[in-house]
Design an enzyme around this catalytic site. Structure first.
Site, short mmCIF file in Angstrom:
data_model
loop_
_atom_site.label_atom_id
_atom_site.label_comp_id
_atom_site.label_asym_id
_atom_site.label_seq_id
_atom_site.Cartn_x
_atom_site.Cartn_y
_atom_site.Cartn_z
N CYS A 146 -6.19 6.79 -2.23
CA CYS A 146 -6.51 4.68 -2.25
C CYS A 146 -7.33 4.44 -2.91
O CYS A 146 -7.36 3.62 -3.64
CB CYS A 146 -6.28 4.68 -0.81
SG CYS A 146 -4.54 5.12 0.57
N GLU A 167 0.54 -1.42 0.03
CA GLU A 167 0.20 -0.04 0.17
C GLU A 167 0.48 0.88 -0.01
O GLU A 167 1.84 1.61 0.58
CB GLU A 167 -1.09 -0.07 0.99
CG GLU A 167 -2.35 1.21 0.79
CD GLU A 167 -2.95 0.86 2.56
OE1 GLU A 167 -3.76 2.08 2.43
OE2 GLU A 167 -3.24 -0.50 3.05
N ASP A 168 0.25 2.66 -0.93
CA ASP A 168 1.00 3.92 -0.89
C ASP A 168 2.69 3.47 -0.87
O ASP A 168 3.22 4.16 -0.37
CB ASP A 168 0.89 4.33 0.60
CG ASP A 168 -0.25 5.10 0.53
OD1 ASP A 168 -1.39 3.92 0.01
OD2 ASP A 168 -0.60 5.59 1.80
N ASP A 216 -1.00 0.91 -4.93
CA ASP A 216 -2.53 1.68 -5.39
C ASP A 216 -1.55 3.03 -5.58
O ASP A 216 -2.26 3.71 -6.93
CB ASP A 216 -3.06 1.69 -4.48
CG ASP A 216 -2.80 1.74 -3.01
OD1 ASP A 216 -1.75 2.35 -3.04
OD2 ASP A 216 -3.65 2.08 -2.21
N HIS A 217 -0.62 3.86 -5.24
CA HIS A 217 -0.04 4.63 -5.96
C HIS A 217 1.39 5.53 -4.93
O HIS A 217 1.63 4.37 -3.89
CB HIS A 217 -1.25 6.19 -5.19
CG HIS A 217 -1.67 5.99 -3.77
ND1 HIS A 217 -1.12 6.69 -2.51
CD2 HIS A 217 -3.17 5.31 -3.02
CE1 HIS A 217 -1.71 6.59 -2.01
NE2 HIS A 217 -2.70 5.46 -2.10
#
Length: 555
Positions: A52, A13-14, A227-228
């Site tokens: 997200c 994540e992130d 996701d980013h």
């Protein structure tokens, strides 16, 4: 044993690609590096949004957020939500769009997700065999599986004090991006980011070891993606620091070890790629295209990115990227870059930038990142300028590139029906008339057989002469139907939407795991004797229906 591949997704994540296999000398990522060496690495994978929930909505559906109405972050929080303005809402996506996992389930795959969803809507129970589950939970060890593991310890917050403070990352070796001030506080935050990635690399190693223990390494395709990005001027922004995703795939016997691909890929392509390699036909309406398997497309000409309301701050920015150039269009250039966002302002790097800005101590790229106005357009040569510092939009030498990207972006917006052009309150009024969430109709049972030609059964069921086939049907367009032959009734969904949205983090408001339901996708042949069945229907964005319960006696 199935000859179809198993698939494991591991999302960091992130997480920007600060990995050893991507050439970062500070990173300590032995498991990621081994996975890339044993499979393939994509250098130009990008997300559809730099935050997200919009990004993840595209991953689970294979569709752009601006088509779905999932482009505002988030749908259950924001200005005026819950008051006299916009209600908290779930996005009601087009009726023909499903979580792509339903196509896998219909094809015989066992699908699990541990744990985060965050799709801007509560995923139907039909999306997964076991939310919070593991491939080891499947009842048939020979059944092919698709298992997702979301590693959240690389989240933006892990760069804050209180997380990974005792790391031993050498801060002097860290390259500080030129758009940040080079201060001890910034370096300490970046060190936490590296430590978080190292920690999650260990968790990935545990999963790879479990595959090995289960004898599944050679039959399983493993994907790593994000996701980013995690940092200011990255997360929430369409610069490469916000949308460049690591993408690693190990698929034994199908991807040559050590492969490096420069093909342009969108994370929206992940779902269609899984369908392709699993032998499931990819629906033609999806915006995502496979980059592996028999339907692989060989790379995109452009990826497109959207930025809209993020928490309290409204904005509208669109971007296109090709192999080399990035084009950004600001629809409200009179706004400063850093409009107020209470969550983002907790970031220590953001606090450092605000401190120096207030003192008049910023200059160069960090000062421009805090400018009180934006240009209407930005254009960057990402090969010559990977940090996207020198705006070429006004340079006559790049006029042709600028015009090409303008045209490509506008054509894309028309093609996908960009809902960012519609005010959020008007969009929500169409999704939830009067601010009230629509309710999915309960499914009906239809009996077919030699003496029964499409007879709608009574709500309680009945006695029928066999052979008998049972159909289920819901009059709500776009609803999926789940059912079981046994088990307890489904608990009613909580009336409070905040409690419902606890599902975005994988929490079940009723406690424990949600009861499993089979996905209805073809008529059921009822055996002789008594069959008890429970069924419900759920259209995404609507409330789930009440359960239909019946008992059928076949003679």
């Amino acid at each position: 044993m199935s000859t179809r591949p198993n698939v494991v997704w591991v999302s960091f994540e992130d997480c920007s690609p600060r990995f050893g296999c991507y050439g970062d000398p500070v990173a300590r990522t032995p498991n990621l590096d081994r996975l890339a060496a044993e499979g393939g690495l994509w250098t130009k994978a990008f997300t559809t949004a730099p935050v997200c929930a919009p990004s993840r909505s595209a991953v689970i559906t294979g569709m752009h957020p601006v088509t779905l109405g999932t482009h505002h972050m988030r749908t259950n929080v924001g200005p005026h939500h819950g008051g006299k303005g916009i209600p908290r809402y779930e996005a009601v996506i087009p009726h023909y769009v499903r979580c792509f996992t339903e196509y896998l389930r219909a094809a015989g795959y066992f699908c699990t997700n541990r744990n985060k969803t965050d799709y801007q809507f509560i995923p139907p129970i039909t999306a997964w065999d076991l939310p919070g589950g593991h491939w080891r939970d499947r009842p048939d060890p020979d059944q092919p599986f698709f298992s997702v593991f979301n590693l959240d310890d690389t989240h933006e917050t892990r760069g804050w004090p209180g997380f990974f403070d005792d790391n031993d990352i050498d801060v002097d070796r860290i390259e500080v991006p030129p758009y940040f001030p080079d201060t001890p506080k910034v370096r300490e935050s970046l060190a936490r980011v590296y430590a978080a990635i190292e920690h999650c690399d260990g968790l990935l190693g545990d999963l790879l070891e479990e595959l090995e223990e289960d004898g599944l390494t050679d039959s399983t395709a493993v994907f790593v993606w994000t996701d980013h990005g995690p940092l200011p001027r990255g997360k929430r922004w369409p610069y490469d620091s916000g949308i460049h995703s690591p993408l690693i795939v190990r698929w034994p016997g199908m991807i040559e070890p050590g492969t490096v691909s420069d093909d342009l890929v969108s994370t929206m392509d992940l779902g269609p790629t899984v369908l392709s390699i699993c032998g499931v036909e990819v629906p033609r309406h999806l915006h995502g295209h496979p980059f592996l398997g028999p339907e692989a497309h060989g790379g995109r000409d452009y990826v497109f990115v959207s930025r809209d309301r993020y928490d309290e701050m409204y904005d509208m920015v669109r971007a296109s990227r090709d192999q080399r150039f990035k084009y950004i269009r600001h629809y409200d250039p009179a706004k400063p870059y850093m409009t107020w966002n209470s969550f983002r302002n907790n970031h220590p790097i953001m606090q450092e930038m605000w401190r120096l800005y207030a003192a008049g101590g910023l200059e160069g790229p960090p000062a421009r990142a805090m400018a009180d106005r934006r240009p209407a357009e930005e254009l960057y040569d990402t090969e010559a300028d990977p940090h996207e510092i020198e705006n070429l939009a006004g340079n006559p030498a790049y006029r042709e590139v600028l015009e090409r990207h303008r045209t490509a972006l506008e054509h894309w917006q028309r093609d996908v029906g960009d809902l960012g052009m519609v005010p959020e309150d008007m969009m929500v009024a169409q999704m939830w008339p009067g601010g009230v969430q629509p309710v999915t109709d309960a499914p009906k049972f239809i009996v077919l057989g030699a003496e029964h030609h499409g007879t709608e059964a009574s709500p309680e069921g009945g006695t029928f002469k066999g052979p008998v086939v049972l159909q289920m049907q819901c009059s709500t367009q776009g609803a999926s139907i789940g059912y079981t032959f046994e088990g307890e009734p489904l608990p009613d969904p909580p009336a409070d939407l905040d409690a419902q949205f606890s599902a975005v983090l994988g929490h079940n408001p009723q406690g424990g795991e949600p009861p499993r339901r089979l996905l209805y996708h073809e008529p059921l042949r009822l055996p002789v004797g008594e069959t008890h069945i429970r069924a419900f229907a759920h259209r995404i964005g609507y409330q789930r229906s009440a359960e239909s319960v019946a008992t059928f006696l076949v003679e």
